[in-house]
Enzyme design. Structure first.
Site, PDB file in Angstrom:
ATOM      1  N   HIS A  74       0.840  -1.209   0.000  1.00 52.91           N
ATOM      2  CA  HIS A  74       0.000   0.000   0.000  1.00 52.91           C
ATOM      3  C   HIS A  74       0.875   1.261   0.000  1.00 52.91           C
ATOM      4  CE1 HIS A  74      -3.702   2.283   1.153  1.00 52.91           C
ATOM      5  NE2 HIS A  74      -2.827   3.080   1.731  1.00 52.91           N
ATOM      6  N   GLU A  75       1.818   1.307   0.912  1.00 55.57           N
ATOM      7  CA  GLU A  75       2.660   2.513   1.004  1.00 55.57           C
ATOM      8  C   GLU A  75       3.561   2.658  -0.215  1.00 55.57           C
ATOM      9  OE1 GLU A  75       1.754   4.647   3.017  1.00 55.57           O
ATOM     10  OE2 GLU A  75       0.547   3.355   4.340  1.00 55.57           O
ATOM     11  N   HIS A  98       1.647   4.621  -2.733  1.00 55.51           N
ATOM     12  CA  HIS A  98       1.762   6.065  -2.486  1.00 55.51           C
ATOM     13  C   HIS A  98       3.149   6.576  -2.895  1.00 55.51           C
ATOM     14  CE1 HIS A  98      -2.005   6.811  -0.434  1.00 55.51           C
ATOM     15  NE2 HIS A  98      -1.788   5.871   0.476  1.00 55.51           N
ATOM     16  N   GLU A 104      -4.741   7.624  -3.133  1.00 58.57           N
ATOM     17  CA  GLU A 104      -5.279   6.373  -2.602  1.00 58.57           C
ATOM     18  C   GLU A 104      -5.575   5.377  -3.737  1.00 58.57           C
ATOM     19  OE1 GLU A 104      -5.159   6.160   0.601  1.00 58.57           O
ATOM     20  OE2 GLU A 104      -6.341   4.363   1.089  1.00 58.57           O
TER      21      GLU A 104
END
Lengths: 491, 491
Positions: A256-257, A260, A286
């Site tokens: 997830h990170e 980003h 997101e």
């Protein structure tokens, strides 16, 4: 264009200072000595003061007035758009109001943490009322006669309105609630059991970061209490965490990170330290983290590869085959906490918050009625009651620190990810063959070229529209979730 | 006192911003991704721009003019003294000259590193001439008619003059050269041999930091290429390094940096984020690091304790007893490099640089003659010739980055440490009993109370005079070195 060049030189320094301020946050969460906190808060406040003074600097208005926008190219016009937007925002909110908000939210965050620890919403309610009153005042200043909630939303998702989001979310909610109910009545996959060495988790998580294209020559991976991504351009750092009982938390937080971080790392280098050199909105941000984490990382194809890597790292960990592993990774469980929710239920959590915070801001809902409203809504959508405030209305930090208008960007990001995923699959019908080999390159390259490289050049909706070829809609996300969980649970 | 309060509030923010800028340096040397360098240099420059703008802010002059110094107490007067000094310095040097110095020294540092790598002084000489010309111009601006070199010195050691230093250093040089020659003719102790596990070195070095009073709740220890201490107040971080063949480098670097850090950590908390909240000068700073490292850390009593700890950490490492260990720790070896020099020879290195840089700045020595002047002087004091420029005139980074007037503070620190050590021994005749048990508390507490707590309250000379009870002089250092090395080498 002397005025333009002077403005951009000034702005470049502001962007550099904003990076410095942001890195103070990274430092605080990763390496800061615990006793440094009182000094650090003064350092942070001083940096915010410097940035605020630059954002309201009257020279910015003079430069903007002196520039003939018609004579500029698309990139320069986009730069000016962001600068004007930031300057307007900063000048509309009285400095005295910003200071009061900073003081009250600082106090509110502490009271929220205490209230959550003691499961006592009443102890938090009075300061939340103060926060709401001040944020409403700020929203009115920002809205300049327009809708107050939309003005707040615009801070995180430029151009979004409660009206368009309500239409999207209104279509999602009943369909997701139905899907959730059907899934919870179907036979359940097993749960993961065992203890997973934390050093081995970190080693595999670093491999995952690299696999998803994270560039460690301009970033680093550390452990922190909460996973996050920090910074833009040539210094984009991520954090993760380990729990010996839950390696997926580590791995999927990291993926997830990395989504980003990849967005920030892959913006056209020509935009470095300019307003275009950052992700354009929370929703688009997101969309990147979610498509990395879910549509790619939790796919059957990719989890097949990950299953092999986990066996390499941990030996036989009690899961018989890749298909079972895939079902475990995507298991839908009852739970109260948004941040622990699976792909299917996550948006129901967000929609609840969106509706409640709009009602709080408009005055349709009073703080005194908030806990009951939360509990009623939760039981309606999830089918079981909230057991205590720390599992309900007190679970998220957002409102205590004044983040109103932020929650909906989580689901908007999922909606955008759905649109992008559909277009990505159309462009690369063989994507699963790649993912099954642990190769994400065709996907990350498509996202880099179609989304990430543009930074702030287009509006959020435009960048999604251009990349996906459709008008942004919840339909692709919904059909993706219905297909995926229908297949997984034999519906 | 409205003007005083406003000035101090302004200054407090400046101090906080200076801490942030300093921490960027820490970050760069410890955790920064290597690819971040170009962005980081813009961030650093932007922070320097912010600090410079505050230092020359005309409101500072207005506030200073509006304050009636007579009505203030000693602390407030000392605060104003430092603020006025910083403001005067910043306003005297034209911003354009500072920019030129920043550009040229940035280039010079790169050329110096290349020249050192290729042992080619001629490749560095032209840019060194540029640096000297610009620094002389800056010195003239600062001196405002006074002595140029003294003005430079004043940057690092307020109140010091070349004249007083020349008297001190003139007394040291022949005595140290004689002592060095006598020692080198005496029978030599053995050298340390073996391989020392680096993780075990780090563990012991952390114990040493704690033993010398380093407070890890407001600091941290990391590895870096060069050991340093960074920050003031509640966030003072140190670095060290490990070499499997040379554990003393790790241990004594750490003790040295703990001396610097303890000074910053132990300043009266009432001075936090004010001009008094930092060590008062480079010389006084170095007096703390040196007394920790040498007079305490390399004493017979303390090395006896360290010998036991090293045996615990590394087993039998080939040294028979504590007395032999003491002689190894304090071994005087031939060598070219200042930073590797022992306690006895170190000051001869510094004195050489002091004399040469004064001559360069006055024009008595031309850059074209510098290498020969260095080599002649070195052979005169050390008794053997320099073999190559990287072991001679090219060994230190200082001149390339414009640090003129900095070198003498190293020896001044040793001189101050000598004065303090004599007074400390008189106050605590049983100090060795404590050190032999690995207890530094009586010494560090004496230094805290008599030196460190005052921060910038007194002038450098005053703080040493008050603590030691004597007029600062090289005599205590010299007799300490003569006694110690006379005893060690049976002279």
């Amino acid at each position: 264009m002397k005025a333009y060049d002077e403005l951009m030189a000034f702005q470049r320094e502001t962007e550099a200072l904003a990076e410095v301020a942001g890195r103070l946050g990274w430092d605080q969460e990763t390496v800061m000595p615990r006793g440094a906190a009182p000094q650090r808060s003064e350092e942070m406040a001083a940096m915010q003061g410097v940035l605020h003074a630059r954002n309201v600097d009257p020279r910015v208005a003079d430069w903007l007035a002196a520039i003939d926008g018609e004579a500029l190219d698309e990139v320069a016009r986009a730069q000016l758009h962001h600068i004007r937007r930031g300057h307007d925002r900063a000048t509309r909110v009285p400095g005295e109001l910003s200071s009061r908000i900073a003081r009250v939210t600082s106090r509110a965050q502490g009271l929220w943490a205490e209230a959550r620890a003691t499961d006592d919403f009443a102890a938090f309610a009075p300061v939340l009322e103060e926060v709401i009153a001040l944020k409403r005042e700020e929203g009115q200043a920002l809205a300049a006669g327009g809708d107050v909630y939309d003005a707040m939303l615009d801070d995180y998702e430029p151009g979004a309105t409660a009206e368009t989001l309500t239409a999207m979310f209104g279509a999602l909610r009943p369909a997701l609630a139905d899907l959730r109910a059907a899934v919870r009545e179907a036979p359940q996959p097993p749960v993961l059991e065992g203890v997973f060495d934390e050093a081995a988790q970190m080693e595999l998580t670093r491999l995952l970061a690299t696999t998803f294209g994270y560039d460690s020559s301009i970033g680093r991976v550390d452990k922190a209490v909460h996973p996050f991504s920090s910074g833009s351009g040539l210094d984009v750092r991520i954090t993760t965490r380990t729990n010996p009982l839950d390696p997926f938390n580590c791995f999927y937080s990291t993926i997830h990170e990395v989504g980003h971080a990849a967005y920030e790392q892959n913006i056209d280098q020509a935009y470095l330290l300019t307003p275009l050199g950052r992700g354009v909105s929370m929703g688009v941000h997101e969309s990147q983290s979610r498509i990395y984490e879910n549509q790619l990382g939790r796919s059957r194809a990719f989890t097949g590869w990950l299953f092999g890597k986990m066996r390499d790292a941990f030996g036989d960990f009690g899961v018989a085959d890749a298909e079972t592993f895939y079902r475990i990774v995507n298991r839908v469980s009852d739970g109260y906490i948004r941040t622990e929710a699976d792909e299917l239920q996550y948006n129901l959590h967000v929609l609840l918050r969106f509706d409640l915070e709009r009602a709080l801001m408009s005055g349709d809902l009073q703080v005194g009625d908030l806990e009951a409203a939360w509990n009623d809504r939760f039981e309606a959508d999830f089918g079981y009651p909230v057991d205590k405030p720390s599992n309900g209305v007190l679970q998220d930090v957002h409102w205590s620190v004044g983040l109103f208008g932020y929650f909906p960007t989580y689901t908007l990001g999922n909606v955008y990810a759905g649109c992008l995923h559909e277009a990505l699959r159309a462009a690369h019908p063989d994507l699963d063959d790649h993912l099954a080999r642990g190769e994400t390159g065709v996907a990350t390259e498509w996202l880099r070229t179609n989304v990430q490289t543009h930074g702030g050049l287009y509006t959020p909706r435009d960048v999604i529209r251009r990349a996906s070829g459709i008008e942004p809609s919840e339909a692709p996300l919904l059909s993706y979730l219905q297909n995926k969980f229908g297949d997984l649970y034999g519906l």
